[in-house]
Design an enzyme around this catalytic site. Structure first.
Site, mmCIF file in Angstrom:
data_model
loop_
_atom_site.group_PDB
_atom_site.id
_atom_site.type_symbol
_atom_site.label_atom_id
_atom_site.label_comp_id
_atom_site.label_asym_id
_atom_site.label_seq_id
_atom_site.Cartn_x
_atom_site.Cartn_y
_atom_site.Cartn_z
ATOM 1 N N HIS A 14 0.805 -1.228 0.000
ATOM 2 C CA HIS A 14 0.000 0.000 0.000
ATOM 3 C C HIS A 14 0.834 1.273 0.000
ATOM 4 O O HIS A 14 0.362 2.310 -0.423
ATOM 5 C CB HIS A 14 -0.985 -0.026 1.161
ATOM 6 C CG HIS A 14 -2.060 -1.029 0.923
ATOM 7 N ND1 HIS A 14 -1.944 -2.334 1.319
ATOM 8 C CD2 HIS A 14 -3.227 -0.936 0.254
ATOM 9 C CE1 HIS A 14 -3.012 -2.994 0.934
ATOM 10 N NE2 HIS A 14 -3.810 -2.176 0.284
ATOM 11 N N ARG A 22 -10.755 3.168 0.125
ATOM 12 C CA ARG A 22 -10.155 2.301 1.157
ATOM 13 C C ARG A 22 -10.376 2.959 2.523
ATOM 14 O O ARG A 22 -9.543 3.739 2.985
ATOM 15 C CB ARG A 22 -8.657 2.112 0.891
ATOM 16 C CG ARG A 22 -8.339 1.271 -0.348
ATOM 17 C CD ARG A 22 -6.835 1.115 -0.522
ATOM 18 N NE ARG A 22 -6.458 0.054 -1.431
ATOM 19 C CZ ARG A 22 -6.044 0.240 -2.694
ATOM 20 N NH1 ARG A 22 -5.963 1.441 -3.189
ATOM 21 N NH2 ARG A 22 -5.712 -0.800 -3.441
ATOM 22 N N ARG A 80 -15.446 0.785 0.671
ATOM 23 C CA ARG A 80 -15.099 -0.533 1.201
ATOM 24 C C ARG A 80 -15.033 -0.450 2.717
ATOM 25 O O ARG A 80 -14.471 0.493 3.269
ATOM 26 C CB ARG A 80 -13.745 -0.974 0.644
ATOM 27 C CG ARG A 80 -13.398 -2.400 1.050
ATOM 28 C CD ARG A 80 -12.175 -2.895 0.331
ATOM 29 N NE ARG A 80 -10.969 -2.278 0.844
ATOM 30 C CZ ARG A 80 -9.758 -2.508 0.353
ATOM 31 N NH1 ARG A 80 -9.619 -3.325 -0.678
ATOM 32 N NH2 ARG A 80 -8.696 -1.937 0.862
ATOM 33 N N GLU A 120 -10.756 -11.364 -3.973
ATOM 34 C CA GLU A 120 -9.310 -11.152 -3.897
ATOM 35 C C GLU A 120 -8.599 -12.328 -3.239
ATOM 36 O O GLU A 120 -7.398 -12.281 -2.997
ATOM 37 C CB GLU A 120 -8.996 -9.844 -3.154
ATOM 38 C CG GLU A 120 -9.665 -9.696 -1.816
ATOM 39 C CD GLU A 120 -9.423 -8.340 -1.167
ATOM 40 O OE1 GLU A 120 -8.489 -7.630 -1.553
ATOM 41 O OE2 GLU A 120 -10.202 -7.988 -0.246
ATOM 42 N N ASN A 143 -4.498 -7.318 -6.563
ATOM 43 C CA ASN A 143 -3.275 -7.271 -5.743
ATOM 44 C C ASN A 143 -3.221 -8.468 -4.795
ATOM 45 O O ASN A 143 -2.247 -9.208 -4.741
ATOM 46 C CB ASN A 143 -3.217 -5.988 -4.905
ATOM 47 C CG ASN A 143 -3.433 -4.748 -5.739
ATOM 48 O OD1 ASN A 143 -3.163 -4.762 -6.926
ATOM 49 N ND2 ASN A 143 -3.935 -3.694 -5.127
ATOM 50 N N ASP A 144 -4.314 -8.623 -4.041
ATOM 51 C CA ASP A 144 -4.331 -9.754 -3.119
ATOM 52 C C ASP A 144 -4.569 -11.067 -3.856
ATOM 53 O O ASP A 144 -4.055 -12.107 -3.444
ATOM 54 C CB ASP A 144 -5.391 -9.539 -2.029
ATOM 55 C CG ASP A 144 -4.861 -8.630 -0.930
ATOM 56 O OD1 ASP A 144 -3.687 -8.807 -0.552
ATOM 57 O OD2 ASP A 144 -5.595 -7.739 -0.480
ATOM 58 N N ARG A 146 3.059 -9.529 -1.026
ATOM 59 C CA ARG A 146 3.167 -8.375 -1.925
ATOM 60 C C ARG A 146 4.013 -7.241 -1.350
ATOM 61 O O ARG A 146 4.366 -6.312 -2.057
ATOM 62 C CB ARG A 146 1.764 -7.861 -2.307
ATOM 63 C CG ARG A 146 0.926 -7.481 -1.129
ATOM 64 C CD ARG A 146 -0.526 -7.281 -1.487
ATOM 65 N NE ARG A 146 -0.840 -5.901 -1.780
ATOM 66 C CZ ARG A 146 -2.048 -5.372 -1.694
ATOM 67 N NH1 ARG A 146 -3.086 -6.142 -1.358
ATOM 68 N NH2 ARG A 146 -2.272 -4.135 -1.972
ATOM 69 N N CYS A 189 -10.411 -3.658 -9.444
ATOM 70 C CA CYS A 189 -9.885 -2.461 -8.776
ATOM 71 C C CYS A 189 -8.473 -2.654 -8.240
ATOM 72 O O CYS A 189 -7.974 -1.811 -7.509
ATOM 73 C CB CYS A 189 -10.822 -1.995 -7.667
ATOM 74 S SG CYS A 189 -11.008 -3.197 -6.350
HETATM 75 C C1 PEP Z 1 -6.551 -5.658 -4.019
HETATM 76 O O1 PEP Z 1 -6.219 -6.517 -3.196
HETATM 77 O O2 PEP Z 1 -6.343 -5.780 -5.245
HETATM 78 C C2 PEP Z 1 -7.208 -4.421 -3.578
HETATM 79 C C3 PEP Z 1 -7.702 -3.565 -4.449
HETATM 80 O O3 PEP Z 1 -7.224 -4.168 -2.246
HETATM 81 P P1 PEP Z 1 -5.956 -3.624 -1.425
HETATM 82 O O4 PEP Z 1 -4.888 -3.270 -2.417
HETATM 83 O O5 PEP Z 1 -6.425 -2.480 -0.634
HETATM 84 O O6 PEP Z 1 -5.597 -4.801 -0.588
HETATM 85 MG MG MG Z 2 -6.930 -6.353 -1.130
#
Ligand code: PEP
Ligand code: MG
Length: 598
Positions: A212, A319, A355, A457, A480-481, A491, A528
């Protein structure tokens, strides 16, 4: 050519042979030429409270946890520095080993344990007393070696104290405006405290390009390089340096040629961005007239203007956890409502997907630390909806704030880290109960509640999408997750950053299948995660049938530019060809070819 004001180092007093390039992970693009501000970590706010006898075991345990965390940090730094190679890295490795040693059964730790037990000091106070005692004792000895050991103990002690009070860094608040921040690590909570324009770029020794911190740097348009282990020893405060965020390169002691070359590249970059601005108000549609919704991901209200300036037609991911960071209390319903209502109002009728709390993992909030604890593997621990259901009053307050904010514009509620349909049905029960309570209290809540959807995710959710469809009004794929959990790659860990591969066929199959299942059931679906903001992947997503993408504000125009050159009749065929491949390097090449043709 404009060079920032001279202070400690000037271009004239450097010989070209001093020039050095340090590399790391290019986390956020852009070129900055400026003066380094090295994070001063010498100050820790020590609270001195006397603890009850009954609290001694807990406080001692806290000390031990702080020690383990400090050791963990030092080990991470050591393995990161080993990647760099060379004599400097070897020397740094020895020093870090010595630091670990100082935390293992040392006088520092034993002394602090004793003060907690005999003088009822809290852990951080005890550590600070021991350091002072050791320093005083050493100060009477006129020996350079001993003096160096005393400063090492202070360094280790300060690290331990920072771990104990859960403080990351506060010192960049004192950075001169326009500085380039150099730090061991910058957390997502630190990012949330950055003042606009204060830091022009940052470089850290630790951190992965998909965490993040990196996401926020992209979102705020701050060039950033993470995982550059050598940076800590390579730069001094006030040095003139060049940061090339896209390539992940820091140029130390740049030559006149470097300055001229990078100034030109910086101008080219700015000109390219300015050209993109003309796309802001043109339709977001493919050549064959298919409209694509481009929404923005935001963490903080200050990002809203960037979202609008870049033509976002909605917020696809708010977020909300960032409203909980940097506060030592839990914001109540009214405080959350005020912040959300402001965002929804400023979006002026454009939809906002909010979210619910996804605290945990690397995103920490002091007020929730006790609930979350420091489990052995935070990414697999109590986070997202798991935490919200464990502590339903949290979710209730948040849902109430969101429902009240829905009076100011269209919203959707998104649940993070969903694994099972039971989590969604439980979340829905709470949602409906909160709405009933608010109506009873006289709040004007819409008759039909705003849509409640699930983040997809975690592979389990992607594979059980049919079950989740029973309780979800919409889906948002978090790539991402999804990549992290499918490939078992943390990550945020720079050590395995090179293995983080969203084009792995397993990840792509999950994304493709989730999009298809959602479309077959007429359930709105968006992506997203960070993949959505990378124009190289746009043909693939359109080919999978996706019509809604949400991304960092800075990515909106590059993606719009790309999709306006695409034709969905081709992308469908191209995506089918990509999905016949098993090698992600080959997939990347194919995507490059499709993009070149477009
Ligand atoms: C993701 O996991 O792709 C996501 C958008 O949530 P975050 O990056 O906040 O974990
Ligand atoms: Mg996520």
């Amino acid at each position: 050519m404009q060079v920032p004001p001279k202070d400690q180092t000037t271009i004239d007093d450097q010989s070209p042979s001093d020039r050095r390039v340090i590399t790391g992970l290019g986390a956020s693009g852009g070129i900055v030429i400026g003066r380094a501000f090295v994070m001063d970590r010498q100050y820790v706010d020590v609270s001195r409270t006397r603890i009850d006898a009954a609290a001694i075991p807990t406080e001692t345990e806290r000390l031990h946890k702080g020690v383990s965390e400090s050791i963990e940090q030092l080990k991470r730094l050591k393995s990161q520095s080993a990647n760099v190679g060379g004599a400097a890295s070897e020397e740094l490795g020895f020093l870090l080993d010595a630091y670990v040693h100082m935390l293992t059964q040392s006088r520092l730790v034993r002394g602090a344990e004793e003060l907690i037990q005999t003088r009822h000091m809290n852990a951080v106070h005890a550590v600070s007393e021991v350091i002072d005692a050791i320093a005083t004792q050493f100060s009477g000895i006129d020996d350079r070696y001993i003096a160096a050991r005393a400063s090492d103990i202070r360094e280790v002690g300060l690290r331990l104290m920072r771990c104990l009070i859960g403080e990351t860094d506060r010192a960049f608040e004192t950075a001169p405006k326009g500085a380039i921040l150099i730090a061991e690590e910058v957390s997502p909570a630190d990012m949330a405290r950055l003042q606009p324009g204060q830091i022009t770029a940052f470089v850290t020794a630790l951190g992965g390009a998909e965490g993040h911190t990196a996401i926020m740097a992209r979102s705020l348009g701050i060039p950033a390089i993470l995982g550059a282990a050598d940076i800590i020893r390579g730069v001094s405060g006030g040095d003139l340096i060049i940061v090339d965020g896209g390539r992940g390169e820091v140029i130390l002691r740049p030559t006149e040629d470097d300055l001229a070359h990078y100034s030109q590249r910086r101008e080219d970059w700015r000109a390219a961005r300015a050209k993109l601005a003309s796309l802001r108000d043109v339709p977001s549609a493919t050549r064959d007239g298919v409209e694509i919704d481009l929404h923005a991901n935001i963490e903080l209200p200050i990002e809203l203007s960037a979202a609008l300036e870049n033509g976002a037609t909605g917020i696809g991911l708010l977020r909300s956890e960032f409203m909980f960071m940097n506060k030592d209390y839990l914001p109540d319903e009214d405080e959350q409502y005020a912040e959300l209502a402001d965002i929804v109002t400023r979006m002026n009728g454009k939809p906002v997907t909010i979210r619910t709390l996804d605290i945990g993992g690397e995103k920490l909030a002091v007020s929730l630390q006790a609930e979350i604890g420091s489990g052995p593997n935070p990414a697999l621990g109590l986070r997202g909806i798991r935490l919200s259901l464990r502590k339903p009053e949290l979710l209730e307050a948040q849902m109430a704030a969101i429902l009240r904010a829905s009076l100011h514009g269209p919203i959707r509620v998104l649940i993070p880290m969903v694994v099972s349909v039971h989590e969604m049905s439980r979340a829905r029960q709470i949602y409906e109960a909160v709405a009933r309570r608010l109506r009873k209290e006289g709040h004007a809540i819409p008759d039909v509640l705003p849509p409640l959807g699930a983040m997809i995710e975690i592979p389990a959710a992607a594979l059980a999408i049919d079950a989740l469809a029973r309780e979800s009004d919409f889906f948002a794929i978090g790539t991402n997750d999804l990549t992290q959990y499918t490939l078992a790659i943390d990550r945020t860990d720079d050590q395995v950053a090179g293995l983080y591969d969203p084009l792995h066929p397993s990840v792509l199959r999950l994304i493709r299948d989730v999009i298809k299942s959602s479309r077959d059931r007429d359930i709105p679906i968006s992506v997203c995660g960070e993949m959505a903001g990378d124009p190289r992947y746009t043909p693939l997503f359109l080919g999978f049938g996706l019509r809604n993408l949400s991304m960092s504000p800075v990515s909106l125009l590059p993606v719009k530019q790309r999709l306006r050159r695409l034709d969905t009749r081709n992308t469908e065929h191209q995506a089918a060809r990509v999905m016949e491949q098993w090698d992600s390097a080959r997939i990347a090449m194919m995507l490059d070819d499709f993009n070149d043709l477009a």
